[in-house]
Design a protein around this motif. Sequence first.
Motif, PDB file in Angstrom:
ATOM      1  N   TRP A 112       0.804  -1.217   0.000  1.00  0.00           N
ATOM      2  CA  TRP A 112       0.000   0.000   0.000  1.00  0.00           C
ATOM      3  C   TRP A 112       0.838   1.270   0.000  1.00  0.00           C
ATOM      4  N   GLU A 113       1.720   1.419   0.958  1.00  0.00           N
ATOM      5  CA  GLU A 113       2.501   2.651   1.054  1.00  0.00           C
ATOM      6  C   GLU A 113       3.711   2.668   0.111  1.00  0.00           C
ATOM      7  N   PRO A 114       4.455   1.545  -0.037  1.00  0.00           N
ATOM      8  CA  PRO A 114       5.609   1.583  -0.959  1.00  0.00           C
ATOM      9  C   PRO A 114       5.230   1.786  -2.428  1.00  0.00           C
ATOM     10  N   PHE A 115       4.122   1.190  -2.872  1.00  0.00           N
ATOM     11  CA  PHE A 115       3.788   1.199  -4.296  1.00  0.00           C
ATOM     12  C   PHE A 115       2.571   2.063  -4.635  1.00  0.00           C
ATOM     13  N   GLY A 116       1.841   2.519  -3.636  1.00  0.00           N
ATOM     14  CA  GLY A 116       0.665   3.346  -3.899  1.00  0.00           C
ATOM     15  C   GLY A 116      -0.614   2.523  -3.961  1.00  0.00           C
ATOM     16  N   GLN A 117      -1.724   3.213  -3.829  1.00  0.00           N
ATOM     17  CA  GLN A 117      -3.008   2.536  -3.741  1.00  0.00           C
ATOM     18  C   GLN A 117      -3.407   1.828  -5.036  1.00  0.00           C
ATOM     19  N   GLY A 118      -3.217   2.513  -6.173  1.00  0.00           N
ATOM     20  CA  GLY A 118      -3.652   1.953  -7.452  1.00  0.00           C
ATOM     21  C   GLY A 118      -3.017   0.613  -7.749  1.00  0.00           C
ATOM     22  N   VAL A 119      -1.688   0.546  -7.657  1.00  0.00           N
ATOM     23  CA  VAL A 119      -0.966  -0.694  -7.933  1.00  0.00           C
ATOM     24  C   VAL A 119      -1.346  -1.767  -6.922  1.00  0.00           C
ATOM     25  N   SER A 120      -1.471  -1.380  -5.655  1.00  0.00           N
ATOM     26  CA  SER A 120      -1.797  -2.332  -4.597  1.00  0.00           C
ATOM     27  C   SER A 120      -3.175  -2.944  -4.814  1.00  0.00           C
ATOM     28  N   ILE A 121      -4.133  -2.129  -5.202  1.00  0.00           N
ATOM     29  CA  ILE A 121      -5.500  -2.611  -5.406  1.00  0.00           C
ATOM     30  C   ILE A 121      -5.561  -3.577  -6.584  1.00  0.00           C
ATOM     31  N   ILE A 122      -4.914  -3.229  -7.673  1.00  0.00           N
ATOM     32  CA  ILE A 122      -4.892  -4.129  -8.829  1.00  0.00           C
ATOM     33  C   ILE A 122      -4.236  -5.452  -8.462  1.00  0.00           C
ATOM     34  N   ALA A 123      -3.110  -5.368  -7.757  1.00  0.00           N
ATOM     35  CA  ALA A 123      -2.399  -6.587  -7.352  1.00  0.00           C
ATOM     36  C   ALA A 123      -3.270  -7.443  -6.445  1.00  0.00           C
ATOM     37  N   GLY A 124      -3.956  -6.806  -5.494  1.00  0.00           N
ATOM     38  CA  GLY A 124      -4.802  -7.555  -4.566  1.00  0.00           C
ATOM     39  C   GLY A 124      -5.924  -8.295  -5.266  1.00  0.00           C
ATOM     40  N   VAL A 125      -6.626  -7.606  -6.162  1.00  0.00           N
ATOM     41  CA  VAL A 125      -7.736  -8.243  -6.888  1.00  0.00           C
ATOM     42  C   VAL A 125      -7.223  -9.396  -7.743  1.00  0.00           C
ATOM     43  N   VAL A 126      -6.129  -9.173  -8.470  1.00  0.00           N
ATOM     44  CA  VAL A 126      -5.585 -10.206  -9.359  1.00  0.00           C
ATOM     45  C   VAL A 126      -5.132 -11.420  -8.566  1.00  0.00           C
ATOM     46  N   ILE A 127      -4.471 -11.186  -7.442  1.00  0.00           N
ATOM     47  CA  ILE A 127      -3.976 -12.308  -6.636  1.00  0.00           C
ATOM     48  C   ILE A 127      -5.129 -13.150  -6.110  1.00  0.00           C
ATOM     49  N   VAL A 128      -6.155 -12.515  -5.571  1.00  0.00           N
ATOM     50  CA  VAL A 128      -7.300 -13.263  -5.051  1.00  0.00           C
ATOM     51  C   VAL A 128      -7.984 -14.038  -6.168  1.00  0.00           C
ATOM     52  N   LEU A 129      -8.203 -13.385  -7.297  1.00  0.00           N
ATOM     53  CA  LEU A 129      -8.883 -14.028  -8.421  1.00  0.00           C
ATOM     54  C   LEU A 129      -8.087 -15.219  -8.945  1.00  0.00           C
ATOM     55  N   VAL A 130      -6.794 -15.029  -9.152  1.00  0.00           N
ATOM     56  CA  VAL A 130      -5.951 -16.109  -9.683  1.00  0.00           C
ATOM     57  C   VAL A 130      -5.881 -17.276  -8.706  1.00  0.00           C
ATOM     58  N   LEU A 131      -5.720 -16.983  -7.418  1.00  0.00           N
ATOM     59  CA  LEU A 131      -5.662 -18.056  -6.428  1.00  0.00           C
ATOM     60  C   LEU A 131      -6.959 -18.860  -6.395  1.00  0.00           C
ATOM     61  N   ARG A 132      -8.097 -18.166  -6.465  1.00  0.00           N
ATOM     62  CA  ARG A 132      -9.387 -18.870  -6.439  1.00  0.00           C
ATOM     63  C   ARG A 132      -9.550 -19.763  -7.672  1.00  0.00           C
ATOM     64  N   LEU A 133      -9.180 -19.244  -8.838  1.00  0.00           N
ATOM     65  CA  LEU A 133      -9.351 -20.026 -10.061  1.00  0.00           C
ATOM     66  C   LEU A 133      -8.390 -21.213 -10.105  1.00  0.00           C
ATOM     67  N   LEU A 134      -7.155 -20.996  -9.666  1.00  0.00           N
ATOM     68  CA  LEU A 134      -6.192 -22.095  -9.629  1.00  0.00           C
ATOM     69  C   LEU A 134      -6.609 -23.144  -8.597  1.00  0.00           C
ATOM     70  N   ALA A 135      -7.132 -22.679  -7.472  1.00  0.00           N
ATOM     71  CA  ALA A 135      -7.582 -23.620  -6.443  1.00  0.00           C
ATOM     72  C   ALA A 135      -8.725 -24.484  -6.950  1.00  0.00           C
ATOM     73  N   ALA A 136      -9.632 -23.879  -7.723  1.00  0.00           N
ATOM     74  CA  ALA A 136     -10.748 -24.636  -8.278  1.00  0.00           C
ATOM     75  C   ALA A 136     -10.268 -25.640  -9.324  1.00  0.00           C
ATOM     76  N   LYS A 137      -9.316 -25.208 -10.136  1.00  0.00           N
ATOM     77  CA  LYS A 137      -8.826 -26.080 -11.213  1.00  0.00           C
ATOM     78  C   LYS A 137      -8.023 -27.261 -10.668  1.00  0.00           C
ATOM     79  N   PHE A 138      -7.139 -26.976  -9.714  1.00  0.00           N
ATOM     80  CA  PHE A 138      -6.247 -28.018  -9.204  1.00  0.00           C
ATOM     81  C   PHE A 138      -6.714 -28.598  -7.862  1.00  0.00           C
ATOM     82  N   ARG A 139      -7.903 -28.133  -7.405  1.00  0.00           N
ATOM     83  CA  ARG A 139      -8.501 -28.641  -6.178  1.00  0.00           C
ATOM     84  C   ARG A 139      -7.582 -28.474  -4.977  1.00  0.00           C
ATOM     85  N   TRP A 140      -7.010 -27.285  -4.860  1.00  0.00           N
ATOM     86  CA  TRP A 140      -6.204 -26.979  -3.681  1.00  0.00           C
ATOM     87  C   TRP A 140      -7.109 -26.884  -2.461  1.00  0.00           C
ATOM     88  N   SER A 141      -6.602 -27.299  -1.350  1.00  0.00           N
ATOM     89  CA  SER A 141      -7.330 -27.148  -0.090  1.00  0.00           C
ATOM     90  C   SER A 141      -6.333 -27.182   1.053  1.00  0.00           C
TER      91      SER A 141
END
Length: 215
Positions: free
Chosen positions: A175-204
Amino acid sequence: MSAYISFILEIIGTVAFSVSGAMTGIRKGMDILGISILGLTTAVGGGVIRDLILGITPPKTFQNPIYAIVAIGTALIVCTPWMQRLFSKRQNYYDLIMLWMDSVGLGIFTVVGIETAYSVSTDFSLFLMIFVGAVTGVGGGVLRDVMAQDPPYIFVKHFYASASLIGAVICSLMWEPFGQGVSIIAGVVIVLVLRLLAAKFRWSLPKPGVGTSDR
């Protein structure tokens, strides 16, 4: 992040979570009122919990009716015969839409929760941002599952709350080192990618074995 971008993200998240709530209501055989209430609760529930934690009263949902209007309108659209035909054709359509809507809503509301916590706190509190972000992300889904009498996703489904928590941690640290915009994009992408990969590979997460008795 500008108020306009924040508002757009919240509307997108509201639509996504309302769809997941409405689809759950349809699966449970609810009537239109029940489906609308479940879509509304899923869409705004996490935000209401967030605002109560942060001392924002009344919560934003009650300050601006647009969120409730969008949530209920989306739920009613999901009830239309065209949407019902789409879901009835193939079960994987339902599963795929549910996965994407739930994942998009989870990612967006996680970072919106972080942004809200940062905007109202007087001192930078990493723990507060992470906690509020994760609670905002999963809160609506928990209320949806409880009202639909399902085990909450955060307790049984692959990498649901974990994805929100990881995204919240990374977004908050950036948040503070990179700014709000970059942090928000990174946060959304990380959550989305993790959820989709977890569904595909059945992570638990590991589950402890339950012993049985011969007696």
